[in-house]
Every structure is written in C-alpha cells, then in structure tokens.
Design an enzyme around this catalytic site. Structure first.
Site, short mmCIF file in Angstrom:
data_model
loop_
_atom_site.label_atom_id
_atom_site.label_comp_id
_atom_site.label_asym_id
_atom_site.label_seq_id
_atom_site.Cartn_x
_atom_site.Cartn_y
_atom_site.Cartn_z
N ASP A 407 0.86 -1.19 0.00
CA ASP A 407 0.00 0.00 0.00
C ASP A 407 0.89 1.24 0.00
OD1 ASP A 407 -2.28 1.56 0.18
OD2 ASP A 407 -2.39 1.42 2.37
N GLU A 410 2.53 4.81 -4.12
CA GLU A 410 2.51 5.74 -5.28
C GLU A 410 3.85 6.46 -5.43
OE1 GLU A 410 0.19 5.55 -2.89
OE2 GLU A 410 -1.20 4.38 -4.10
N ASP A 484 -9.20 3.60 -1.92
CA ASP A 484 -10.13 4.03 -0.88
C ASP A 484 -11.47 4.52 -1.42
OD1 ASP A 484 -8.11 3.31 0.77
OD2 ASP A 484 -7.45 5.35 1.20
C1 GLC Z 1 -4.75 3.38 2.90
C2 GLC Z 1 -5.22 2.15 2.14
C3 GLC Z 1 -6.21 1.39 2.99
C4 GLC Z 1 -5.58 1.03 4.30
C5 GLC Z 1 -5.09 2.27 5.02
C6 GLC Z 1 -4.31 1.94 6.29
O1 GLC Z 1 -5.80 4.26 3.05
O2 GLC Z 1 -5.74 2.48 0.90
O3 GLC Z 1 -6.65 0.24 2.31
O4 GLC Z 1 -6.51 0.36 5.11
O5 GLC Z 1 -4.24 3.01 4.17
O6 GLC Z 1 -3.23 1.13 6.03
#
Ligand code: GLC
Length: 781
Positions: A407, A410, A484
């Site tokens: 995650d 980017e 998200d």
């Molecule tokens: C970001 C991700 C989400 C995750 C959060 C905490 O918002 O997109 O899926 O739960 O971070 O790690």
C-alpha cells in the site's frame, strides 16, 4: 479554501488561457533503416518506426536526437523479426506487414496506419507529432465519428471514455472517487479504440506525467507527456481480444495466482490484536462462511515499522499463522514503502548504512511523513535495493506468510503534493533520473521487489501480491484493488466499469473494497456488493478505521444467510474462475469483461456499465441501487438461460427481470457450459466432484470449452503437472453431444469424472456423452 465554494464559478473567474504553442516535427529530410527499424530526420526533430511484431508497431519521436529504443519499464517482449515490404513514391513511403500498412507522408512528416484491408486505424491529418519548449511531447490523432475508448487503467466514471480527459500520475486519493476524480493510484497509459466492430490499441510508453485528451477538439484527440520521448505502440487488433493479447504480449501477463488468493478475503483497518483475529476466524468457521485470507493492516506492526510485529498485540504471529492455517485461512500483512526514521530500527539502519534510500542529487536522504512519522523511502529503481527489500520478506515467509499487501506505494506522502519531491533522484540501475520522470513506476518496482523476494523464499509455492499503485505491466506481479472507495451506491456502480477497464488494461486480477472502505456501509449495500464481489476477479471486504464493522454477520441473520450464499457461490464457481484465471495468465484476457469484448459488432454493448461478463458465456446483471427489485437486462444475440430459474430469454433485446435481495441475475449462453465444484469445508477447499452444466443449444452449434486445473499452489504446472481438457459441446436438432476432445498434462486431480447436467433440452433432444454412463464424462478413456 475559496476554490471549494461557489466562488470558483463567480463570473470573471474563467481562466485566461494563453494559446499553447507547439512545434510540429516538420518535413522529412532523410531516412535510413536497419533491421525493421526506420529512422527519420525531420526539420524539427527525429522519429523512428519500429516493426515490433506483425500486428504491433512502435512510433517514437525525440525532439533533440535520434530516438532511444531501449530502456522500457513496461515492455518485456523482444522485438520479433517482421517482414516489411517498402514502397517509395514521391511524397510517400509505404511500409507493409502481414497485418498493418504504415504510410509515411514526407512533407509534412505524417504517419497513417491502416489495417491489412486498407482501413484507417490512426491518422494525423494536419496535426501530427509535436512538442513544446518546456519539453512536453504530444501526439494528435484524428477522432473518428464512431470511436469509443476504453482502458486507461484505473479510472472512475463510465466504461466508454470518449469525451473524457485523463492524467497518469499515481496518486493517493482519499477524497471521494467521483466521476471526475483523476488521477488515481495506477498509471496505465494505454487505451483501446472500438470503431464499427473493430478494435485497435495504443500504448504510450512514457513514465512522466502523461495526459490523454479524448474530448474531440477541432476533430482531434491527443496524448502527451511532460517529458521524455513520444514513444507509443499501435496494436492492430482487429478484435478487442486481439488487442489485449497484443498489449499483454508487450507488457506481460499475470502469473497464475494460488487458488487461495481467488477465495474470499476479509480485511479491516485494522484487526488490532491476535485475539481479535482469532475471534474473527472462529466466527467464519462456526458460521460455515468460507474464507481464505485475513489481512493485517498497519496496526500489526510495532509503531508502523515495516517488517516488525507489535509485541503486545501480536506476541506470537507464527503460532497465529499456523493455527489459522489449520482452519484453512492465510494471513496477508500490509507492507508500505516508508521506513521509519529511527536510528535504533534495523531496517532504517541498513537503509542508511548501505545507501538504499531515495536521495537528492546533493546527497541528502529524502524524508516524508507517512503512518510511522518521518520516513525514508527505498529506491526501488535500483536492483540492489529491490534485492534487499525482497530479502527482508523472510520475516514473513519464514513464519508461513505467502501473500503481501503493498500500500501507499505511489508513493503516498502526507504533504501538499501527496508524494515525494519530484527533484529527488533515483539510481535507476545506473541511469540516474528524477522522481518527476520515475514517479509512476515506484509502485511497479516495489511490487517487483516484493514478488521476486517472496517467490524466492516460498520454495516453489506461488506468492500472492496485492498492490495499490502500479504502471503498465503491474499484472506481472500481482493483483490490484481500487483503493479508498466509500460505502456509497455510486461506488458500487463505479466498480463495474472500473474493474472492466482495468481488465482491458491488462490487469485481470482486480477488485474494489467490497462494502466500501470509508463511510458506514449498510445491510442492503453490503449484500448487493457481496453479490458483485462474488464475481469480481479479486474479492475482498475491507473497511476503514472508525466505520461500522462489515463482516458478513454484522447485519443480522437474514443478511448473513444471503451473503453466505454468495460467498459459497464464489467457491462453487471456482473451477470456472480458475480456468479463466489460467486463460488470463496465458493470453492476457480478463476474467471479468465488458459485453463488447464478446459482441464487438453490437453497439448496444459499447457503454453498458451495469452488466458484465465472466468469461465468454456468462452475463451478470447485479442490482446497484437501493430498494430496487426490478431491472432491465440487455442480452446480446442468441438465447440465454437464467442460471437460477432456468428460464430462457431471447437475446438481442432488453428484458425486465425481477430480483429480490437474495437474488443475483446470472445468464448463461445457450449452447455453452460452465464448470462447478462443491464446497465442503474451509479446510478442504479442493472439490472432490466437478459438475459441468450444459445449456442446450438449438441446432448445429458447437462450443469448445477449456477446463484447467492443477494443484493450485505450486509452480509444478510449469513442468507439466496440470490438467487441461478441451470439451466439445455440439447441439443439434436431436441431440446435445458432450465429449472430451483433448486432454493435456499429467496432473491427477481428486476426481476422475465430470458429472454432466444438461439443462433446457427440447423434446426431441437427447444427451450423448462419449462414454456409457449417461451422466458422466471420464477424464480418462
Ligand atoms: C490506505 C489504504 C487502505 C488502508 C489504510 C491503512 O488508506 O488504501 O486500504 O486500510 O491506508 O493502512
């Protein structure tokens, strides 16, 4: 924040735009060719045409010097030998392959691409390749009246992108994803054009911020990049599936995922302790709801330090993992790129000591704020760094973890620009370049490091990777979830075109946060989303911190019962889905696809957003709005059977279908078949029995279906341990004949016969199987 109020549209606020000055590449001065690559020196720049394969050509413009033809991050195919016939006339150079004709006009330098029948695919008219003083490069192409555009990776809005403008710049977008929210997390600078039943594709291989303007302006659409070369590939089609095979030939295909990764996955930001995770697992088992994966979000770590566990909340991760494994559940932990700046933290120490983090040219490490606070970012563009990072995953692999969730890659940074300084330098395996140039591949390279590291450590087992960011080619490493989203009906609606366009962009293994991530979900929305999730390639329920819990049992027993039915349905369909995933891994064709991919001649399918196909013969038409229990369903030519009721519908028109909350309209094309398995227990997911549901056709129709199976978790299939059947189904006036026409591979599954169920036989039709028993076909003659 005046820009966020009506003040923004106050009269007099319209931006005064200065005319943008482009320099056209100008007239051709001279050209040469070597080995199927043509180099052109023009008045204001240089160009090249490279014949990559019979049906793929590459066009490059460089305003400064002769185009550079190596160094792509996305393209993994080698250029093939293509025979090109060249004919020169006064102002024209014609270059012909088996599948394409390229016409180069010399004055001014313009390129027109035709298919083998002489039909124009792409033409430049008065405007061609151009650039600006600031380094921006642009291609203008004529917009044709019947052009429809698809792909562009992960974009909100509808299926057909004609009239839209998009940007590629990997961005962490927590703000609601509305139809004009752009860019999002993935950058796939590629699109497919459908025009009158035929398709062609364009892949713009440029890692800088790129823009696609598919809104017709003076008869043109355009694509441009902030820097680098104008370097694009044209794929000739002629069908949408051909374009996808051509595009994924270039950028690679998905590795066959482990079967468990196709199962239901449960997540939340976060399940915060071992106790909570055990409780969760127990709930699934006791309630008989299948589950394959539980995700650990950032709270499992010690102060959000990657490669660590919180000693109080997760004191015995190894035991937790093995106990869950006994129950048929795997743990997938989140791994973000940011490494906490903490001189007593070994990962940070190693990164600094061995010089593995992204730095400014002057030598300072770049720091940005993410979950752990001040953090440094590994420079994944460097092979040493990728190796180091991959190796670190031993922390996980040695305690039984086989899947990783990437995650914030980017990379996301909590600042105004949402990312790293564009002036940070990347090592780029010996070809240093700025973050401005390489931003869009940061996630791709992190995924590569993670996938390769895990693969090496898993001793022959297939790793699973889920990633938020990516670039063209991300499918080579894993699956993508769409970030998200929110628990809005609109976001459920958006799921369909978004995942279909990801599939068209070469990423077959994709799905949304089922139920919605931010905002509180509700029973009806969750139920309807689960019905869709059961058929999206990636199936994970995930919710944000502070929102209501949305596990399948949170909304009372009636809703739980329905959700359980659909999660189980996912498992029953697994033999069919796994075959489609296999197909995706060898041909690049998506599991979930728009109807036009199978019916390209049917313009009614060109912007059909609320239905999708699973493979080539199943249409799913879910309910996507509250309180709705009737919907129209468009069925293309042929006859279609409602999978639940058995009712047969005539295609080529719209039907009104009644759909209660516990129903999901699934239509199977008559004359075809689907494979189903049984679901016994969470621990033992491999079916003992495979059933084939054949839907009788009327006369003289033949359908060849493939059925693929293997052990589902190792790479043994690469050395022949798989089962691949080609099954022929022939419907005629008096019979429906089912026969195994070919069997490949040496994998021996738990079943040795396939139970055949034929639906919708007419009075005069009988079933003919290729062995004595009238309800089974044997795998072995
Ligand atoms: C970001 C991700 C989400 C995750 C959060 C905490 O918002 O997109 O899926 O739960 O971070 O790690």
């Amino acid at each position: 924040m005046l820009e966020d109020t009506s003040f923004a549209i106050h009269p007099g606020q319209e931006k005064k735009t200065n005319a943008v000055i482009y320099r056209d590449i100008g007239d051709l001065r001279s050209y040469k060719h070597t080995n199927n690559s043509y180099f052109f020196a023009c008045e204001n720049g240089f160009a090249a045409i490279q014949f990559f394969a019979d049906s793929i050509i590459r066009i490059v413009m460089n305003q400064y010097h002769e185009p550079v033809l190596n160094g792509s991050y996305a393209v993994v195919a080698e250029k093939e030998h293509v025979s090109v016939e060249s004919i020169e006339q006064d102002n024209l150079l014609m270059l012909k392959t088996e599948a394409l004709i390229v016409e180069v006009k010399k004055v001014p330098f313009r390129i027109t691409i035709f298919d083998q029948n002489g039909v124009v695919l792409l033409d430049e008219g008065n405007r061609g390749m151009a650039y600006r003083e600031n380094g921006e490069v642009t291609a203008f192409k004529k917009m044709h009246a019947d052009d429809h555009f698809y792909g562009f990776g992960e974009k909100s809005g509808h299926l057909d992108k004609r009239g839209e403008k998009y940007e590629m710049w990997n961005t962490d977008v927590y703000a609601p994803h509305n139809p004009e929210t752009d860019p999002l997390y993935q950058s796939i600078p590629y699109f497919m054009t459908m025009r009158n039943g035929h398709a062609h594709g364009v892949f713009f291989d440029n890692t800088f911020r790129t823009k696609f303007n598919m809104k017709e302006k003076d008869g043109y659409f355009s694509f441009s990049a902030e820097g680098g070369q104008l370097d694009y590939y044209v794929m000739a089609g002629p069908g949408p599936k051909d374009v996808l095979m051509q595009y994924t030939h270039l950028t690679g295909r998905m590795p066959l995922p482990p079967k468990w990764a196709l199962g239901y996955q449960q997540s939340r930001y976060s399940y915060e302790s071992e106790k909570e995770v055990r409780e969760l697992a127990k709930n699934f088992i006791e309630r008989g709801i299948p589950v394959d994966v539980i995700h650990l979000d950032i709270h499992y770590m010690n102060g959000y330090r990657v490669f660590s566990f919180d000693k109080e909340k997760f004191p015995y991760p190894e035991k937790l993992i093995s106990d869950l494994r006994e129950m048929g559940i795997r743990i997938v932990p989140i791994v973000d790129p940011g490494v906490k700046k903490d001189v007593e933290y070994s990962i940070y120490q190693e990164g600094i000591t061995n010089d593995l983090f992204c730095k400014y040219l002057e030598g300072d490490v770049y720091f940005g704020d993410v979950w752990p606070g001040r953090s440094a970012f590994p420079d994944f563009t460097d092979s040493n760094v990728r190796k180091w990072w991959g190796n670190k995953h031993k922390v996980y692999s040695k305690i039984g973890i086989e899947g990783i969730w990437n995650d914030m890659n980017e990379p996301a940074v909590f600042n105004e620009t949402k990312t790293m300084d564009t002036s940070v330098m990347h090592r780029n395996d010996g070809r240093p370049a700025t973050h401005r140039e390489l931003h869009n591949i940061y996630g791709l390279k992190m995924a590569e490091a993670t996938y390769d590291g895990m693969k090496e450590q898993l001793n022959g087992k297939r790793p699973f990777l889920l990633t938020r960011a990516g670039f063209a080619g991300i499918q080579r490493y894993g699956s993508v979830w769409t970030g998200d989203n929110r628990s809005f009906w609109e976001h459920l609606q958006m799921t369909l075109p978004m995942v279909m366009n990801l599939g068209i962009s070469g990423v077959p293994f994709a799905g949304p946060d089922v139920g919605g991530f931010a905002h509180d979900t509700n029973a009806e929305l969750l139920v309807r989303w689960m019905q869709v999730g059961a058929f999206t390639p990636y199936f994970r329920n995930h919710a944000a911190i502070g929102t209501v819990y949305q596990e399948p049992w949170q909304f009372g027993s009636e809703n739980e019962f329905i959700m359980k039915k659909y999660i189980q349905m996912r498992y029953k369909w697994m033999p069919q889905l796994y075959t489609l995933f296999h197909d995706a891994s060898v041909k690049g064709l998506p599991v979930m696809r728009p109807l036009f991919m199978e019916y390209p001649e049917d313009v009614k399918t060109y912007n059909l957003n609320d239905q999708f196909m699973v493979g080539d013969n199943v249409i799913i038409a879910p309910i996507l709005a509250p309180s709705v229990t009737d919907r129209s369903v468009y069925l293309p030519r042929g006859y279609w059977t409602d999978f639940e009721t058995g009712e047969v519908y005539t295609g080529g028109k719209v039907h009104l279908i009644h759909v209660e909350l516990d129903q999901l309209p699934i239509f199977v094309k008559n004359g075809t078949a689907i494979m189903q398995g049984d679901w016994t227990s969470n621990k033992e997911k491999n079916p003992k029995q495979i059933s084939m549901h054949v839907f009788a056709g009327i006369d003289d129709e033949t359908y060849n279906c493939t059925f693929y199976d293997d052990d589902g978790e190792t790479f043994e299939y690469e050395i022949g341990s798989f089962l691949q059947l080609t099954i022929g189904i022939k419907s005629s006036k008096d019979a429906v004949k089912v026969e195994i026409r070919d069997r490949q591979g040496k994998y021996v599954p738990a079943y040795d016969k396939i139970q055949v169920n034929v639906h919708g036989l007419s009075e005069n039709q009988r079933v003919v199987l290729d062995n004595d028993d009238n309800s089974m076909v044997s795998l072995y003659k």
